[in-house]
Design a protein around this motif. Structure first.
Motif, PDB file in Angstrom:
ATOM      1  N   GLY A 240     -13.088  -4.278  -1.073  1.00 17.88           N
ATOM      2  CA  GLY A 240     -14.376  -4.800  -0.662  1.00 17.88           C
ATOM      3  C   GLY A 240     -15.078  -3.926   0.349  1.00 17.88           C
ATOM      4  N   TRP A 241     -16.370  -4.079   0.406  1.00 17.84           N
ATOM      5  CA  TRP A 241     -17.206  -3.499   1.459  1.00 17.84           C
ATOM      6  C   TRP A 241     -17.781  -4.640   2.289  1.00 17.84           C
ATOM      7  CZ3 TRP A 241     -17.438   1.442   2.825  1.00 17.84           C
ATOM      8  CH2 TRP A 241     -17.108   2.440   1.885  1.00 17.84           C
ATOM      9  N   PHE A 242     -17.656  -4.494   3.575  1.00 17.02           N
ATOM     10  CA  PHE A 242     -18.259  -5.423   4.527  1.00 17.02           C
ATOM     11  C   PHE A 242     -19.119  -4.620   5.480  1.00 17.02           C
ATOM     12  CE2 PHE A 242     -15.901  -9.418   3.841  1.00 17.02           C
ATOM     13  CZ  PHE A 242     -14.922  -8.968   2.962  1.00 17.02           C
ATOM     14  N   ARG A 243     -19.986  -5.299   6.194  1.00 16.38           N
ATOM     15  CA  ARG A 243     -20.789  -4.623   7.196  1.00 16.38           C
ATOM     16  C   ARG A 243     -20.972  -5.512   8.412  1.00 16.38           C
ATOM     17  NH1 ARG A 243     -26.697  -4.561   4.078  1.00 16.38           N
ATOM     18  NH2 ARG A 243     -27.157  -6.800   4.320  1.00 16.38           N
ATOM     19  N   GLN A 244     -21.202  -4.862   9.522  1.00 13.70           N
ATOM     20  CA  GLN A 244     -21.453  -5.591  10.764  1.00 13.70           C
ATOM     21  C   GLN A 244     -22.584  -4.928  11.511  1.00 13.70           C
ATOM     22  OE1 GLN A 244     -18.037  -6.122  13.349  1.00 13.70           O
ATOM     23  NE2 GLN A 244     -18.970  -7.925  14.280  1.00 13.70           N
TER      24      GLN A 244
ATOM     25  N   LYS B 291     -24.148  -9.214  15.368  1.00 10.90           N
ATOM     26  CA  LYS B 291     -23.953 -10.140  14.253  1.00 10.90           C
ATOM     27  C   LYS B 291     -22.501 -10.130  13.790  1.00 10.90           C
ATOM     28  CE  LYS B 291     -28.660  -9.968  12.433  1.00 10.90           C
ATOM     29  NZ  LYS B 291     -29.502  -9.812  11.221  1.00 10.90           N
ATOM     30  N   GLU B 292     -22.157 -11.153  13.037  1.00 10.59           N
ATOM     31  CA  GLU B 292     -20.814 -11.234  12.498  1.00 10.59           C
ATOM     32  C   GLU B 292     -20.676 -10.301  11.291  1.00 10.59           C
ATOM     33  OE1 GLU B 292     -19.668 -15.840  13.749  1.00 10.59           O
ATOM     34  OE2 GLU B 292     -19.793 -15.253  11.636  1.00 10.59           O
ATOM     35  N   ARG B 293     -19.457  -9.932  11.023  1.00  8.39           N
ATOM     36  CA  ARG B 293     -19.186  -9.110   9.848  1.00  8.39           C
ATOM     37  C   ARG B 293     -19.472  -9.926   8.596  1.00  8.39           C
ATOM     38  NH1 ARG B 293     -13.567  -6.295  10.245  1.00  8.39           N
ATOM     39  NH2 ARG B 293     -12.859  -8.461  10.078  1.00  8.39           N
ATOM     40  N   GLU B 294     -20.102  -9.290   7.616  1.00  2.67           N
ATOM     41  CA  GLU B 294     -20.463 -10.001   6.405  1.00  2.67           C
ATOM     42  C   GLU B 294     -20.049  -9.207   5.169  1.00  2.67           C
ATOM     43  OE1 GLU B 294     -24.673 -10.557   5.987  1.00  2.67           O
ATOM     44  OE2 GLU B 294     -25.120  -8.412   6.085  1.00  2.67           O
ATOM     45  N   PHE B 295     -19.790  -9.943   4.122  1.00  5.78           N
ATOM     46  CA  PHE B 295     -19.432  -9.353   2.834  1.00  5.78           C
ATOM     47  C   PHE B 295     -20.648  -8.669   2.230  1.00  5.78           C
ATOM     48  CE2 PHE B 295     -17.218  -8.943  -1.123  1.00  5.78           C
ATOM     49  CZ  PHE B 295     -18.151  -9.179  -2.117  1.00  5.78           C
TER      50      PHE B 295
ATOM     51  N   ARG C 293     -14.959 -13.078  -0.863  1.00  4.18           N
ATOM     52  CA  ARG C 293     -16.039 -12.745   0.063  1.00  4.18           C
ATOM     53  C   ARG C 293     -15.665 -12.983   1.525  1.00  4.18           C
ATOM     54  NH1 ARG C 293     -21.057 -12.747  -3.002  1.00  4.18           N
ATOM     55  NH2 ARG C 293     -20.597 -13.276  -5.166  1.00  4.18           N
ATOM     56  N   ARG C 294     -14.460 -13.445   1.760  1.00  2.29           N
ATOM     57  CA  ARG C 294     -14.032 -13.781   3.119  1.00  2.29           C
ATOM     58  C   ARG C 294     -13.267 -12.610   3.735  1.00  2.29           C
ATOM     59  NH1 ARG C 294     -11.491 -19.660   1.575  1.00  2.29           N
ATOM     60  NH2 ARG C 294     -13.384 -20.531   0.632  1.00  2.29           N
ATOM     61  N   ASP C 295     -13.686 -12.176   4.891  1.00  5.91           N
ATOM     62  CA  ASP C 295     -13.034 -10.999   5.479  1.00  5.91           C
ATOM     63  C   ASP C 295     -11.574 -11.276   5.840  1.00  5.91           C
ATOM     64  OD1 ASP C 295     -14.597 -11.130   8.817  1.00  5.91           O
ATOM     65  OD2 ASP C 295     -13.584 -12.652   7.618  1.00  5.91           O
TER      66      ASP C 295
END
Length: 124
Positions: free
Chosen positions: A34-38, A42-46, A106-108
């Motif tokens: 997966g790729w996530f971003r922060q 803000k919180e890290r998101e999918f 989708r959950r980190d």
């Protein structure tokens, strides 16, 4: 296990960028990736991800139609091609590997291994 992310940088709004993640110590074809971003404050998101089989891809609604995830099993790498970038895409992008069930992809917290992140900055 190491996930090495690269390819971030500064780009103008409307531009394109590709970030990559090379894995060592694990075989990506046996993991969901997966790729996530922060973004700052803000919180890290999918952002996007592959199922363990690699047969299914997932995208956040905010990037659907603009971002494309791909994988290269021979190089043990995944990529995220980002187009039509917006200032709100500015964030540190992280790649991750894990074995989540489909409903948790989708959950980190479902991911076991994380890269160090690469910064993408989109100027307006």
């Amino acid at each position: 296990v190491q996930l090495q992310a690269s390819g971030g940088g500064l780009v103008q709004a409307g531009g394109s960028l590709r970030v990559s993640c090379i894995a060592s110590g694990l075989t990506i074809s046996t993991y969901a990736m997966g790729w996530f971003r922060q973004a700052p404050g803000k919180e890290r998101e999918f952002v996007s991800g592959f199922s363990r089989s690699g047969g299914f891809t997932y995208y956040a609604d905010s990037v659907k139609g603009r971002f494309t995830i791909s994988r290269d099993n021979a190089k043990n790498a995944i990529h995220l091609q980002m187009s039509s970038l917006k200032p709100e895409d500015t964030a540190v992008y992280f790649c991750a590997a894990g074995r989540p069930i489909t409903s948790a992809i989708r959950r980190d917290r479902s991911y076991e291994y994380w890269g160090q992140g690469t910064l993408v900055t989109v100027s307006s």
